[in-house]
Design an enzyme around this catalytic site. Structure first.
Site, PDB file in Angstrom:
ATOM      1  N   ASP A   1       0.848  -1.197   0.000  1.00 29.63           N
ATOM      2  CA  ASP A   1       0.000   0.000   0.000  1.00 29.63           C
ATOM      3  C   ASP A   1       0.883   1.247   0.000  1.00 29.63           C
ATOM      4  O   ASP A   1       2.024   1.166  -0.434  1.00 29.63           O
ATOM      5  CB  ASP A   1      -0.962  -0.049   1.200  1.00 29.63           C
ATOM      6  CG  ASP A   1      -2.324   0.516   0.839  1.00 29.63           C
ATOM      7  OD1 ASP A   1      -2.370   1.695   0.476  1.00 29.63           O
ATOM      8  OD2 ASP A   1      -3.319  -0.221   0.889  1.00 29.63           O
TER       9      ASP A   1
ATOM     10  N   HIS B   1       2.317   1.814  -3.143  1.00 28.88           N
ATOM     11  CA  HIS B   1       1.471   2.781  -3.833  1.00 28.88           C
ATOM     12  C   HIS B   1       2.085   4.176  -3.841  1.00 28.88           C
ATOM     13  O   HIS B   1       1.427   5.145  -4.159  1.00 28.88           O
ATOM     14  CB  HIS B   1       0.073   2.829  -3.221  1.00 28.88           C
ATOM     15  CG  HIS B   1      -0.697   1.556  -3.405  1.00 28.88           C
ATOM     16  ND1 HIS B   1      -1.996   1.411  -3.021  1.00 28.88           N
ATOM     17  CD2 HIS B   1      -0.327   0.369  -3.935  1.00 28.88           C
ATOM     18  CE1 HIS B   1      -2.399   0.173  -3.307  1.00 28.88           C
ATOM     19  NE2 HIS B   1      -1.393  -0.471  -3.852  1.00 28.88           N
TER      20      HIS B   1
END
Ligand SMILES: *[C@@H]1O[C@H](CO)[C@@H](O)[C@H](O)[C@H]1NC(C)=O
Ligand SMILES: *[C@@H]1O[C@H](CO)[C@@H](O)[C@H](O)[C@H]1NC(C)=O
Ligand SMILES: *[C@@H]1O[C@H](CO)[C@@H](O)[C@H](O)[C@H]1NC(C)=O
Length: 401
Positions: A225, A248
């Site tokens: 993430d 991310h």
């Protein structure tokens, strides 16, 4: 007279001797409190006792967890302590597999209200997250359906930690967020490794909220993430020589979801490499949002290796279409710069600046953007909406949209 002197000298010696004794006693070995490094016995009680003794020591002290494998349940390691305190972890500390009995919205290990604290030692915090990856957070309704999670789990929480340092530690395979900061001031992360595989959703690296003077340097973050996410009330956050990926990317926001969010001020990301990340550096705010501001955010000397959406300002951030895109965001963004960003992009639109129509961005600068598109449909492009950035040096061509 001579006798008197002698007595003084003796008491001085005694005083020195006891000072030396105190100095030796300032290392509190968790193993001396009945802790067993067998990887199965929960060491919470031993650790709490060692911490309690160290924390009430009037001189600087150290809690030491020597090399070995330890099992540790949910724990709060709290201050205030009487003097500076170190926690040295040399071995591997493992989280329970089953966290159903964890207190809701708490962490596995919460460090709380400590001043002049150092966490170091080269050790590993192992979240044993494999079994729960891919599950949604923080929607607790969803979490309740899980067999072994009762709520959102943060691996290491730093709450109201001041003038402190976290260095030479590894956070591995967190169940959900790896590290969460709340209300911290002057806290440095140095040579920290965060690692979880790409497919482990919600394992954000470091989330910073309502904290100031946070430095993250010479660190590596590989996760499923956001590598670093910065929430409201974050001020003077500096990152240098941090590598990120997979993951991310680094993001400011999403801002504006809640009322009374505090401003985000003074973010500096320098000399950073992102590799195979879904996004690069981004600032995101919700449409139809509450009011707020974010300013003085600077991203400089960043290398992108096969990164999707390398540079984004997205004031229409609306995952799962849960918002009203017709009402613009009310978060005012100003003084934002992206300078010397180079490397390769995996999406053709490499620079996307979508600002609010209600409170347009001010003073946004793009300088020396050298990004090559890896696909074969043409060049990398930039796209802008409700914003005329100041352009310096090399730029990408604009899309027509
Ligand atoms: C910040 O914390 C460090 C300890 O990590 C300390 O040496 C330094 O003096 C602190 N800075 C300020 C401005 O308090
Ligand atoms: C944090 O980083 C900033 C900017 O690089 C620097 O000025 C400051 O001294 C650093 N603080 C600490 C405590 O290292
Ligand atoms: C970071 O700084 C080092 C040393 O100054 C330099 O060699 C390296 O190329 C820089 N990396 C980026 C991503 O700018």
């Amino acid at each position: 007279m001579g006798l008197k002197l002698n007595i003084t000298a003796t008491s001085l010696l005694l005083l020195l001797a006891s000072a030396a004794e105190v100095a030796c006693d300032t290392i509190f070995y968790v193993t001396k409190y009945g802790e067993r490094a067998d990887g199965n016995t929960d060491i919470s009680q031993a650790l709490l006792k060692a911490w309690g003794d160290a924390c009430s020591s009037p001189v600087a002290s150290t809690v030491m967890t020597p090399d070995g494998t330890y099992a540790l349940g949910q724990i709060t390691i709290g201050g205030p302590c009487k003097a500076p305190i170190n926690f040295i972890v040399q071995g591997t500390v493992k989280a329970p597999m089953d966290t159903r009995r964890f207190k809701a919205e708490a962490g596995w290990i919460a460090f709380q209200q400590i001043d002049q604290f150092t966490l170091s030692g080269g050790g590993v915090f192992d979240g044993q997250g494999k079994t729960v990856w891919g599950t949604k957070c923080p929607s607790s309704a969803y979490c309740n359906q899980l067999p072994i999670l009762s709520s959102c789990i943060y691996m290491l929480m730093f709450n109201f930690i001041t003038n402190s340092m976290v260095k030479d530690i590894t956070s591995r395979d967190s169940k959900q967020f790896h590290i969460n900061l709340l209300g911290c001031k002057n806290l440095t992360f140095y040579n920290v490794v965060i690692s979880a595989p790409e497919e482990s959703l919600n394992t954000d690296g470091i989330h910073i909220g309502r904290s100031s003077g946070i430095n993250i340097t010479d660190s590596t973050i590989e996760t499923g993430d956001d590598c670093v996410s910065i929430g409201d009330g974050s001020e003077q956050i500096n990152m240098q020589r941090v590598t990120c990926g997979p993951g991310h990317g680094i993001s400011v926001g999403s801002l504006g979801k809640y009322p009374n969010e505090e401003p985000v001020v003074g973010i500096s990301v320098k000399n950073r490499t992102l590799t195979n990340t879904q996004n690069g550096v981004r600032v995101k705010t919700w449409p139809a949002s509450h009011q707020g501001t974010a300013y003085e955010m600077h991203f400089e000397d960043i290398v992108m290796n096969n990164v999707g959406n390398p540079i984004i300002i997205d004031q229409e951030h609306c995952p799962h279409n849960q918002c009203n895109l017709k009402i613009p965001s009310r978060i005012k963004l100003s003084s934002v710069s992206f300078r010397n960003i180079r490397g390769t992009t995996s999406t053709q639109v490499a620079v996307k600046l979508v600002c609010s129509q209600g409170v347009p961005c001010e003073d946004v600068e793009l300088g020396d953007i050298n990004l090559k598109y890896k696909g074969n449909e043409g060049h990398a492009m930039s796209q802008c909406k409700t914003i005329k950035p100041n352009l310096l040096g090399t730029q990408l061509p604009r899309t027509r949209a």
